[in-house]
Design a protein around this motif. Structure first.
Motif, mmCIF file in Angstrom:
data_model
loop_
_atom_site.group_PDB
_atom_site.id
_atom_site.type_symbol
_atom_site.label_atom_id
_atom_site.label_comp_id
_atom_site.label_asym_id
_atom_site.label_seq_id
_atom_site.Cartn_x
_atom_site.Cartn_y
_atom_site.Cartn_z
ATOM 1 N N ASP A 43 0.829 -1.213 0.000
ATOM 2 C CA ASP A 43 0.000 0.000 0.000
ATOM 3 C C ASP A 43 0.865 1.265 0.000
ATOM 4 O O ASP A 43 0.495 2.269 -0.595
ATOM 5 C CB ASP A 43 -1.022 0.014 1.146
ATOM 6 N N GLU A 44 2.041 1.177 0.612
ATOM 7 C CA GLU A 44 2.955 2.327 0.587
ATOM 8 C C GLU A 44 3.474 2.532 -0.837
ATOM 9 O O GLU A 44 3.591 3.663 -1.317
ATOM 10 C CB GLU A 44 4.124 2.112 1.547
ATOM 11 N N PHE A 45 3.757 1.417 -1.517
ATOM 12 C CA PHE A 45 4.196 1.475 -2.913
ATOM 13 C C PHE A 45 3.120 2.169 -3.754
ATOM 14 O O PHE A 45 3.403 3.095 -4.505
ATOM 15 C CB PHE A 45 4.449 0.063 -3.448
ATOM 16 N N GLN A 46 1.885 1.691 -3.589
ATOM 17 C CA GLN A 46 0.765 2.228 -4.375
ATOM 18 C C GLN A 46 0.575 3.731 -4.136
ATOM 19 O O GLN A 46 0.431 4.497 -5.079
ATOM 20 C CB GLN A 46 -0.532 1.491 -4.008
ATOM 21 N N ARG A 47 0.602 4.116 -2.846
ATOM 22 C CA ARG A 47 0.442 5.527 -2.498
ATOM 23 C C ARG A 47 1.512 6.376 -3.172
ATOM 24 O O ARG A 47 1.221 7.392 -3.806
ATOM 25 C CB ARG A 47 0.564 5.718 -0.979
ATOM 26 N N THR A 48 2.777 5.938 -3.043
ATOM 27 C CA THR A 48 3.884 6.716 -3.609
ATOM 28 C C THR A 48 3.794 6.751 -5.125
ATOM 29 O O THR A 48 3.987 7.782 -5.753
ATOM 30 C CB THR A 48 5.235 6.102 -3.181
ATOM 31 N N TRP A 49 3.497 5.585 -5.719
ATOM 32 C CA TRP A 49 3.417 5.454 -7.180
ATOM 33 C C TRP A 49 2.357 6.405 -7.734
ATOM 34 O O TRP A 49 2.562 7.089 -8.720
ATOM 35 C CB TRP A 49 3.083 4.003 -7.530
ATOM 36 N N GLN A 50 1.214 6.444 -7.046
ATOM 37 C CA GLN A 50 0.115 7.294 -7.516
ATOM 38 C C GLN A 50 0.397 8.771 -7.250
ATOM 39 O O GLN A 50 -0.093 9.641 -7.966
ATOM 40 C CB GLN A 50 -1.206 6.861 -6.869
ATOM 41 N N ALA A 51 1.191 9.060 -6.230
ATOM 42 C CA ALA A 51 1.480 10.454 -5.878
ATOM 43 C C ALA A 51 2.458 11.121 -6.852
ATOM 44 O O ALA A 51 2.515 12.335 -6.958
ATOM 45 C CB ALA A 51 2.039 10.529 -4.463
#
Length: 257
Positions: A146-154
């Motif tokens: 979920d941290e990956f996803q958050r950063t990737w989307q940001a």
């Protein structure tokens, strides 16, 4: 870290960094050096050095000094070399390095290299030692999904760097995952596309610069598409050229473009 995990095989052999005809600070000649930055057990970092003495007298009084550098690499002990016999005598050593000691505060440039001064009883010699990104990646395992996803989307789309390339031969996702894990680049997630396997990886440098990537591997051929993002943009070209070197990918426009 992963304690006693076997070190990754060095991607680069020891390379010549000083020729015996290159004068030192006071004009003396005769020192030849080959070097490589390597990883050891449990994530340790070391500088492999081989020296040759081509002067007419024995060489002794070894000492070393590093310039400040983006990852703060510094020797964690003295340079331990014996007196080296004249006219072609050689010696080698593995010198432990510690990151985050001599931080320059500058963004890393491509290619990566260390500026090192080696002092002997003959003179002081200056070396520039190239290394690849895996020398400064942390062995801390993957980031949470979920941290990956958050950063990737940001990261805005225009800050995501996409490159197309060709692998030297067809590889399976498993082969890519294993190979990258050896060099501290960790699988976060894996998905199936139409004609592609999608692999998501994370890596982090010793000074906490994170980089994320999506690798899309063509199932029917050797095509590969890589999309990279990092909160620290200067790390992206270094990561691209490392992937090119590690997986033997020929990216369009050459490595790191």
């Amino acid at each position: 870290g992963n304690g006693g995990a076997a070190p990754p095989p060095p991607l680069r052999p020891m390379a010549p960094v000083l020729n015996e005809n290159t004068p030192g600070q006071h004009g003396a000649k005769g020192l030849r050096v080959a070097a490589a930055v390597v990883r050891g057990k449990g994530g340790a970092v070391g500088l492999q050095l081989m020296v040759g003495n081509f002067s007419p007298g024995p060489m002794s009084g070894w000492a070393v000094q590093f310039n400040k550098n983006p990852f703060g690499l510094a020797p964690s002990g003295p340079l331990q070399l014996p007196d080296v016999a004249p006219n072609g005598g050689t010696a080698q050593t593995l010198m432990p390095l510690q990151p985050n000691q001599l931080l320059s505060g500058a963004a890393p440039g491509s290619p990566l290299f260390l500026e090192v001064a080696v002092k002997t009883n003959l003179d002081v010699f200056y070396l520039s030692i190239g290394y690849d990104l895996s020398a400064v990646l942390a062995d801390g395992g993957p980031i949470e999904k979920d941290e990956f996803q958050r950063t990737w989307q940001a990261v805005p789309p225009d800050r995501k760097v996409r490159t197309m390339g060709q692998l030297a031969q067809k590889v399976t996702p498993e082969m890519v995952i294993q190979r990258l894990r050896q060099y501290y680049i960790y699988l976060v997630a894996q998905m199936q596309g139409n004609d592609a396997d999608l692999l998501y990886f994370s890596a982090s440098t010793c000074n906490n610069l994170a980089v994320f990537c999506e690798l899309s591997l063509q199932k029917s051929a050797t095509g590969l598409m890589m999309t990279c993002a990092s909160p620290a943009p200067p790390i992206v070209p270094l990561f691209q050229s490392f992937i090119s070197e590690c997986l033997r990918v020929q990216f369009q426009g050459g490595p790191g473009t």
